[in-house]
Scaffold this active site. Structure first.
Site, PDB file in Angstrom:
ATOM      1  N   ALA A   1     -19.626   1.597   4.657  1.00 30.33           N
ATOM      2  CA  ALA A   1     -18.819   1.038   3.045  1.00 30.33           C
ATOM      3  C   ALA A   1     -19.628   0.400   2.514  1.00 30.33           C
ATOM      4  O   ALA A   1     -19.620   0.324   1.620  1.00 30.33           O
ATOM      5  CB  ALA A   1     -17.788   0.710   3.306  1.00 30.33           C
TER       6      ALA A   1
ATOM      7  N   GLN B   1       4.873   7.705  14.993  1.00 33.42           N
ATOM      8  CA  GLN B   1       4.620   7.251  13.713  1.00 33.42           C
ATOM      9  C   GLN B   1       3.064   5.827  14.501  1.00 33.42           C
ATOM     10  O   GLN B   1       1.765   5.855  14.042  1.00 33.42           O
ATOM     11  CB  GLN B   1       4.972   5.815  13.325  1.00 33.42           C
TER      12      GLN B   1
ATOM     13  N   GLN C   1      -6.745  -4.089   8.622  1.00 35.16           N
ATOM     14  CA  GLN C   1      -6.046  -3.139   9.491  1.00 35.16           C
ATOM     15  C   GLN C   1      -5.018  -3.768  10.444  1.00 35.16           C
ATOM     16  O   GLN C   1      -5.030  -5.203  10.577  1.00 35.16           O
ATOM     17  CB  GLN C   1      -7.175  -2.164  10.415  1.00 35.16           C
TER      18      GLN C   1
ATOM     19  N   LYS D   1     -21.374  -6.255   4.860  1.00 35.13           N
ATOM     20  CA  LYS D   1     -20.789  -5.763   4.017  1.00 35.13           C
ATOM     21  C   LYS D   1     -19.870  -7.172   2.491  1.00 35.13           C
ATOM     22  O   LYS D   1     -20.103  -6.368   1.585  1.00 35.13           O
ATOM     23  CB  LYS D   1     -18.981  -5.637   4.725  1.00 35.13           C
TER      24      LYS D   1
ATOM     25  N   GLU E   1       1.067  -1.594   0.297  1.00 29.84           N
ATOM     26  CA  GLU E   1       0.040   0.079   0.143  1.00 29.84           C
ATOM     27  C   GLU E   1       0.541   1.127  -0.058  1.00 29.84           C
ATOM     28  O   GLU E   1       1.355   0.999   0.392  1.00 29.84           O
ATOM     29  CB  GLU E   1      -0.684   0.073   1.222  1.00 29.84           C
TER      30      GLU E   1
ATOM     31  N   ARG F   1     -15.485   3.636   3.837  1.00 36.71           N
ATOM     32  CA  ARG F   1     -16.802   4.364   4.664  1.00 36.71           C
ATOM     33  C   ARG F   1     -15.475   5.898   4.852  1.00 36.71           C
ATOM     34  O   ARG F   1     -15.949   7.113   4.204  1.00 36.71           O
ATOM     35  CB  ARG F   1     -16.879   4.348   5.767  1.00 36.71           C
ATOM     36  N   GLY F   2     -14.483   5.993   5.215  1.00 35.73           N
ATOM     37  CA  GLY F   2     -13.681   6.680   5.408  1.00 35.73           C
ATOM     38  C   GLY F   2     -14.014   7.491   7.049  1.00 35.73           C
ATOM     39  O   GLY F   2     -15.181   7.192   7.845  1.00 35.73           O
TER      40      GLY F   2
HETATM   41  P1  FAD Z   1     -17.663   0.295   7.265  1.00 39.45           P
HETATM   42  O1  FAD Z   1     -17.157  -0.515   6.891  1.00 39.45           O
HETATM   43  O2  FAD Z   1     -18.659   1.954   6.829  1.00 39.45           O
HETATM   44  O3  FAD Z   1     -17.678   0.461   8.815  1.00 39.45           O
HETATM   45  C1  FAD Z   1     -17.595   1.621   9.750  1.00 39.45           C
HETATM   46  C2  FAD Z   1     -18.058   1.063  11.593  1.00 39.45           C
HETATM   47  O4  FAD Z   1     -19.504   0.923  11.086  1.00 39.45           O
HETATM   48  C3  FAD Z   1     -17.464   0.237  12.177  1.00 39.45           C
HETATM   49  O5  FAD Z   1     -18.321   0.044  13.202  1.00 39.45           O
HETATM   50  C4  FAD Z   1     -18.567  -0.850  11.358  1.00 39.45           C
HETATM   51  O6  FAD Z   1     -19.027  -1.996  12.231  1.00 39.45           O
HETATM   52  C5  FAD Z   1     -19.597  -0.010  11.293  1.00 39.45           C
HETATM   53  N1  FAD Z   1     -21.117  -0.341   9.896  1.00 39.45           N
HETATM   54  C6  FAD Z   1     -20.742  -0.460   9.023  1.00 39.45           C
HETATM   55  N2  FAD Z   1     -21.539  -1.264   8.472  1.00 39.45           N
HETATM   56  C7  FAD Z   1     -22.264  -0.654   9.309  1.00 39.45           C
HETATM   57  C8  FAD Z   1     -24.400  -0.484   9.262  1.00 39.45           C
HETATM   58  N3  FAD Z   1     -24.748  -1.433   8.007  1.00 39.45           N
HETATM   59  N4  FAD Z   1     -24.937  -0.629   9.981  1.00 39.45           N
HETATM   60  C9  FAD Z   1     -24.594  -0.513  11.019  1.00 39.45           C
HETATM   61  N5  FAD Z   1     -23.367  -0.446  11.200  1.00 39.45           N
HETATM   62  C10 FAD Z   1     -22.628  -0.349  10.164  1.00 39.45           C
HETATM   63  N6  FAD Z   1      -9.720   6.031   4.894  1.00 39.45           N
HETATM   64  C11 FAD Z   1      -9.525   7.168   4.455  1.00 39.45           C
HETATM   65  O7  FAD Z   1     -10.309   7.931   4.068  1.00 39.45           O
HETATM   66  N7  FAD Z   1      -8.570   6.312   2.864  1.00 39.45           N
HETATM   67  C12 FAD Z   1      -8.014   5.908   2.636  1.00 39.45           C
HETATM   68  O8  FAD Z   1      -7.457   5.179   1.203  1.00 39.45           O
HETATM   69  C13 FAD Z   1      -8.086   4.118   4.022  1.00 39.45           C
HETATM   70  N8  FAD Z   1      -7.843   2.841   3.415  1.00 39.45           N
HETATM   71  C14 FAD Z   1      -7.827   1.979   4.615  1.00 39.45           C
HETATM   72  C15 FAD Z   1      -6.856   0.766   3.958  1.00 39.45           C
HETATM   73  C16 FAD Z   1      -7.520  -0.152   4.983  1.00 39.45           C
HETATM   74  C17 FAD Z   1      -6.860  -1.804   4.742  1.00 39.45           C
HETATM   75  C18 FAD Z   1      -8.405  -0.247   6.296  1.00 39.45           C
HETATM   76  C19 FAD Z   1      -8.649  -0.893   7.475  1.00 39.45           C
HETATM   77  C20 FAD Z   1      -8.620   1.599   6.666  1.00 39.45           C
HETATM   78  C21 FAD Z   1      -8.616   2.673   5.358  1.00 39.45           C
HETATM   79  N9  FAD Z   1      -9.282   3.740   5.667  1.00 39.45           N
HETATM   80  C22 FAD Z   1      -8.938   4.926   4.832  1.00 39.45           C
HETATM   81  C23 FAD Z   1      -9.709   3.620   7.441  1.00 39.45           C
HETATM   82  C24 FAD Z   1     -11.585   4.134   6.839  1.00 39.45           C
HETATM   83  O9  FAD Z   1     -11.912   4.741   6.067  1.00 39.45           O
HETATM   84  C25 FAD Z   1     -11.983   3.546   8.832  1.00 39.45           C
HETATM   85  O10 FAD Z   1     -10.984   2.986   9.554  1.00 39.45           O
HETATM   86  C26 FAD Z   1     -13.178   3.880   8.225  1.00 39.45           C
HETATM   87  O11 FAD Z   1     -13.572   4.515   9.814  1.00 39.45           O
HETATM   88  C27 FAD Z   1     -13.804   3.350   8.982  1.00 39.45           C
HETATM   89  O12 FAD Z   1     -14.032   2.539   7.024  1.00 39.45           O
HETATM   90  P2  FAD Z   1     -15.390   1.390   6.756  1.00 39.45           P
HETATM   91  O13 FAD Z   1     -14.730   1.404   5.533  1.00 39.45           O
HETATM   92  O14 FAD Z   1     -13.846   0.268   7.304  1.00 39.45           O
HETATM   93  O15 FAD Z   1     -16.168   1.315   7.105  1.00 39.45           O
END
Ligand code: FAD
Length: 292
Positions: A123, A210, A174, A163, A16, A107-108
């Site tokens: 997401a 970091q 993560q 998801k 990455e 989601r971010g």
């Molecule tokens: P989600 O899957 O939406 O989850 C967020 C929270 O909501 C969790 O607690 C989950 O359990 C809950 N949830 C999920 N779906 C639902 C639902 N349908 N109903 C109710 N609750 C729900 N961030 C960036 O800005 N840019 C990047 O390029 C980036 N790259 C990443 C790469 C990796 C491999 C990882 C692990 C993280 C990355 N992140 C990045 C960080 C990520 O955006 C954050 O961790 C963010 O807070 C959650 O994103 P998610 O897609 O996991 O969210």
């Protein structure tokens, strides 16, 4: 190539990288990519700053260049927080027109003190949108120690299952610093019937600042063994770098030995550190054919 297919043939090894900040010279990322040339990853993913903007265009350009100029498959991240469907469509169309086949749908992070805006709450909403309108291979994030916002580990797994049911083809974790969390997480995903392959996200920790940032951002636990390493070498940057590399190699070796389907290395755009780790583990993860 859709990267989910790779898991049928091998232990997947991906990297990455992140694009330079909007005010920084774009060309520095190509120095990073040149520095990574000795490594044979199955794909390289490129992060994307939440909220879109100039960095998003960089993500798309860099992901496309990785594929077509460097001959390595790529994946573009896409956080959906704050985006309308029209904006998401515009970004996805640009990704498609640049030949990108793999999207890490996220989601971010919700900016502190702000109410979430846009058409996507999770997401899973973006994943559904992509599945309904496009033919991308979809990657998604997962959290061995649970996402900090999750009510419980059980709830976290329930959302992850949803998801995947919405269309995520593969998962990347993560970072974690104790493999035990990953093995327990894998047991929970198996019980929940999550069949998408899971890559273990490994971040070589080479400086104290970091890791402090990561802990406050991601809520991960620091094992005693790791804390001792930090304490012993925090005032000796070279020793801490070498110890951090050794720690990551140790984690990866154990993960592959225990049958992890893939390793995703957070390079932090540091080809030296990534190269040393790759040198130490590459025989454990024979290269696949990378040229598209
Ligand atoms: P989600 O899957 O939406 O989850 C967020 C929270 O909501 C969790 O607690 C989950 O359990 C809950 N949830 C999920 N779906 C639902 C639902 N349908 N109903 C109710 N609750 C729900 N961030 C960036 O800005 N840019 C990047 O390029 C980036 N790259 C990443 C790469 C990796 C491999 C990882 C692990 C993280 C990355 N992140 C990045 C960080 C990520 O955006 C954050 O961790 C963010 O807070 C959650 O994103 P998610 O897609 O996991 O969210």
């Amino acid at each position: 190539m859709k990267t989910a297919e790779l898991f049928r043939h091998k232990t997947v090894f991906s990297l990455e990288i992140f694009p330079p900040k909007p005010d920084a010279d774009e060309s520095v990322i190509y120095d990073t990519l040149d520095g990574l040339k000795g490594i044979c990853p199955d794909f390289i993913s490129v992060t994307y700053g939440a909220g879109g903007g100039k960095n998003g265009s960089r993500t798309i350009k860099i992901a496309s260049d990785i594929k077509y100029s460097y001959g390595v498959e790529s994946a573009a991240h896409l956080p959906c927080i704050g985006l309308t469907k029209e904006q998401a469509r515009d970004i996805l169309e640009r990704m498609k027109s640049k030949g990108i086949e793999n999207v890490l749908a996220l989601r971010g992070d919700i900016p502190q003190g702000e109410a979430p805006k846009g058409d996507f709450a999770h997401a899973s909403d973006l994943i559904t949108f992509i599945k309904e309108n496009y033919d991308f291979n979809i990657l998604a994030a997962c959290y061995p120690e649970a996402h900090p916002e999750s009510k419980s580990r059980a709830d976290d797994i329930k959302c992850l299952k949803y998801k995947v049911d919405c269309g995520a083809d593969q998962l990347i974790t993560q970072l974690f610093l104790d493999n035990r969390f990953f093995y327990e997480f894998r047991e929970r995903t198996a019980i929940a019937g999550i069949e998408a392959p899971i890559e273990a996200g490994i971040m070589p920790v080479t400086n104290k600042r970091q890791i402090e940032r990561m802990v406050s951002l991601c809520g991960i636990e620091l094992p005693k063994k790791f804390m001792r390493m930090l304490e012993r070498f925090e005032h000796n940057p070279l020793a801490l770098r070498d110890a951090g590399i050794a720690y990551a190699i140790d984690q990866i070796t154990d993960l592959i030995t225990q049958g992890a389907e893939g390793i995703h290395l957070y390079t932090m755009n540091d080809p030296y550190v990534a190269g040393r780790i790759y040198q130490a583990v590459h025989t454990l993860i024979p290269a696949a054919s990378l040229v598209s």
